[in-house]
Design an enzyme around this catalytic site. Structure first.
Site, mmCIF file in Angstrom:
data_model
loop_
_atom_site.group_PDB
_atom_site.id
_atom_site.type_symbol
_atom_site.label_atom_id
_atom_site.label_comp_id
_atom_site.label_asym_id
_atom_site.label_seq_id
_atom_site.Cartn_x
_atom_site.Cartn_y
_atom_site.Cartn_z
ATOM 1 N N GLU A 162 3.435 0.598 4.221
ATOM 2 C CA GLU A 162 2.633 1.349 5.351
ATOM 3 C C GLU A 162 1.325 0.394 5.400
ATOM 4 O OE1 GLU A 162 2.597 5.539 5.421
ATOM 5 O OE2 GLU A 162 4.742 5.465 5.057
ATOM 6 N N ARG A 264 -3.423 -1.729 -10.886
ATOM 7 C CA ARG A 264 -4.296 -1.060 -10.668
ATOM 8 C C ARG A 264 -4.248 0.507 -11.195
ATOM 9 N NH1 ARG A 264 -8.733 -2.680 -7.825
ATOM 10 N NH2 ARG A 264 -9.478 -0.417 -7.351
ATOM 11 N N SER A 265 -4.730 0.759 -12.258
ATOM 12 C CA SER A 265 -4.237 1.946 -12.935
ATOM 13 C C SER A 265 -5.190 3.135 -12.365
ATOM 14 C CB SER A 265 -4.429 1.756 -14.349
ATOM 15 O OG SER A 265 -5.910 1.558 -14.657
ATOM 16 N N GLY A 270 2.097 7.481 -5.017
ATOM 17 C CA GLY A 270 2.756 8.499 -4.150
ATOM 18 C C GLY A 270 3.260 7.847 -2.942
ATOM 19 N N CYS A 273 8.043 6.855 -0.083
ATOM 20 C CA CYS A 273 9.026 5.954 -0.843
ATOM 21 C C CYS A 273 9.237 5.868 -2.116
ATOM 22 C CB CYS A 273 9.256 4.602 -0.100
ATOM 23 S SG CYS A 273 9.871 4.823 1.846
#
Ligand code: NAI
Ligand code: UGA
Length: 435
Positions: A162, A264-265, A270, A273
């Site tokens: 997206e 990237r922590s 979320g 998917c």
């Protein structure tokens, strides 16, 4: 080539518009009349960079939409781009896919057109292994059709993200053709020939079996989700030692075997998917008698990150009755999508603590307002921060990196950053989640 796409949502519309742009005649079929009207009027029913232009150019022309499944009769292949949500237990809900497959079968069975070639039905949606074979092909055949003679099936999973869906579709890292019949492979090759010609550089094609193609999609998504959970696990260790997880990630990313992306922590993954696909493949594996330990741990860790974020704010301020700013509501920057956003557990955790929440997002506010109508929504980060006794960053919007003097307007400048968006500065108490 003439093709049809059943389901004109995020994937169906993007794929349809791009394929029309590449020269194909495309019709999308959707039960939602507003979507159908929008496309025929040249308006994109969803927001994706570059999609408005493509639908404006081709909508009503090479790109058409309809509510009528009979439209597929004039096409050589039909893609199924219908939703595959989760049941309550996390397993895949195939009701939309089975309904779509049945409608395709009925339409094909009703034709007088004794076409020489069987119609190819391609599963574009993400489905667990053997779904096309065991659940969809039989629904098509239910209408009295013979697989191999009247129709063929194949799997061609989609890897677009997206926010960059058009660019991702037009320049994919790979194409996956899952087939059990050379005629299906040939049609998929024809379908993607213009894309491969137009793409920047070579696009590898993986020709494989149908169930393998279905599994490749889950392996791809769950590998990426697990990669983020792993860097979050490492980041949590870093935090305990006062080590900067971003410096560590940058260094390990230089190792080609690890790669620099998805390191990237922060507050976790979320979206529409990763969570559903991880749950679906875990449930499907368990149904086969196998418990995927690493994937289950990846989900568990992801579920725990928001609570870690909240415990960091607890260390500095008792939020009960205090104004607390939540910066970022979308599941990632660049979208207004709030499906499975980490902002939900953060907001609920703050509500449980009795905080007075003021939330801000550049584009996702209206979506969140529908879910939490009673929260205060600010028109800017500056307004959200004014008078707040704490702030948490949930989505890594670039604009948060420019915040500076705005923190001086907070009642108590405690900032807990779940995305490494905010620059440390004098005058604020800054806590990075993993640094
Ligand atoms: N959203 C994304 O970025 C990606 C999604 N996927 C997968 O693609 C599939 C589709 O996802 P989205 O496009 O996000 O879903 P979506 O919910 O945006 O779109 C689905 C569309 O199907 C329509 N529909 C429902 N039942 C129908 C029926 N019986 N006949 C015709 N139309 C019907 C709905 O009205 C809706 O417009 C899912 O399996 C998803 O996991 C895969 C890669 C990326
Ligand atoms: O099947 C799908 O629908 C798609 O799912 C993801 O795409 P998407 O959900 O759009 O977004 P991503 O950019 O992958 O981000 C997913 C989540 O991971 C988080 N993330 C990502 C990367 C990272 O380093 N750290 C991190 O926390 C993001 O904030 C976001 O919440 C995959 O990247 C696509 O390839 C896939 O097609």
């Amino acid at each position: 080539m003439n093709l049809s796409i059943v389901g004109s949502g995020y994937v169906g519309t993007t794929v349809a518009a791009c394929l029309a742009d590449l020269g194909h005649e495309v019709v999308t079929i959707d039960i939602d009349e507003d979507i159908v009207d929008a496309i025929n009027n040249g308006e994109s029913p969803i927001h994706e960079p570059g999609l408005d232009e493509l639908v404006a150019e081709h909508g009503g022309g090479r790109l058409r939409a309809s509510t009528d499944y009979e439209e597929i009769l004039d096409t050589e292949l039909t893609m199924l781009a219908l939703p595959t949500p989760s049941n309550d237990d996390g397993s895949i809900d195939l009701q939309f896919m089975e309904a779509g497959a049945a409608s395709i079968g009925e339409a094909l069975a009703g034709t007088e057109n004794a076409a020489a070639d069987p119609h190819l039905v391609v599963t574009k949606s993400t489905v667990v292994p053997n779904t096309t074979e065991d659940r969809l092909a039989p629904r098509i055949a239910d209408a009295g059709l013979e697989r191999g003679a009247d129709f063929l099936v194949a799997s061609n999973p989609e890897f677009q993200r997206e926010g960059t869906a058009v660019a991702d579709f037009l320049n994919p890292d790979k194409l996956v053709f899952g087939t059990d019949d050379d005629r299906a492979t040939a049609l998929l090759n024809d379908l993607y020939a213009p894309l491969r010609e137009a793409a920047d550089g070579d696009v590898p094609v993986v020709e494989t079996g149908i169930a393998e193609a279905e599994m490749i999609k889950y392996a791809n998504n769950t590998f990426l989700a697990t990669k983020v959970s792993l860097i979050n696990d490492i980041g949590n260790i870093c935090k305990e030692f006062g080590v900067d997880a971003y410096e560590v990630a940058d260094a390990i990313g230089l190792d080609d075997r690890i790669g620099e992306q998805f390191l990237r922590s922060g507050v976790g993954w979320g979206g529409s998917c990763f969570p559903k696909d991880t749950d679906a493949i875990i449930a499907a594996a368990q149904e086969q008698g196998y418990d995927p330990a690493v994937l289950s741990a990846a989900v568990e860790l992801n579920d725990a990150q928001p609570e870690r974020l909240l415990s960091l704010i607890d260390d500095h301020v008792d939020v009960s009755g205090k104004r607390i700013a939540v910066l970022g509501l979308a599941f990632k920057p660049g979208t207004d999508d709030i499906r499975n956003t980490r902002a939900v557990p953060v907001i609920e955790g703050l509500q449980e603590r009795g905080a007075d929440i003021v939330a801000y997002d550049p584009v996702a506010t209206e979506n969140m307002r529908e879910r939490y109508p009673d929260i205060e929504y600010a028109d800017s980060a500056a307004i959200a921060l004014e008078g707040a006794s704490g702030a948490v960053v949930v989505t890594g919007w670039d604009e948060f990196g420019a915040l500076d003097a705005e923190f001086d307007e907070m009642a108590a400048p405690v900032v807990v950053d779940g995305r490494r968006s905010i620059k440390r500065r004098d005058g604020i108490t800054y806590e990075g989640l993993t640094w």
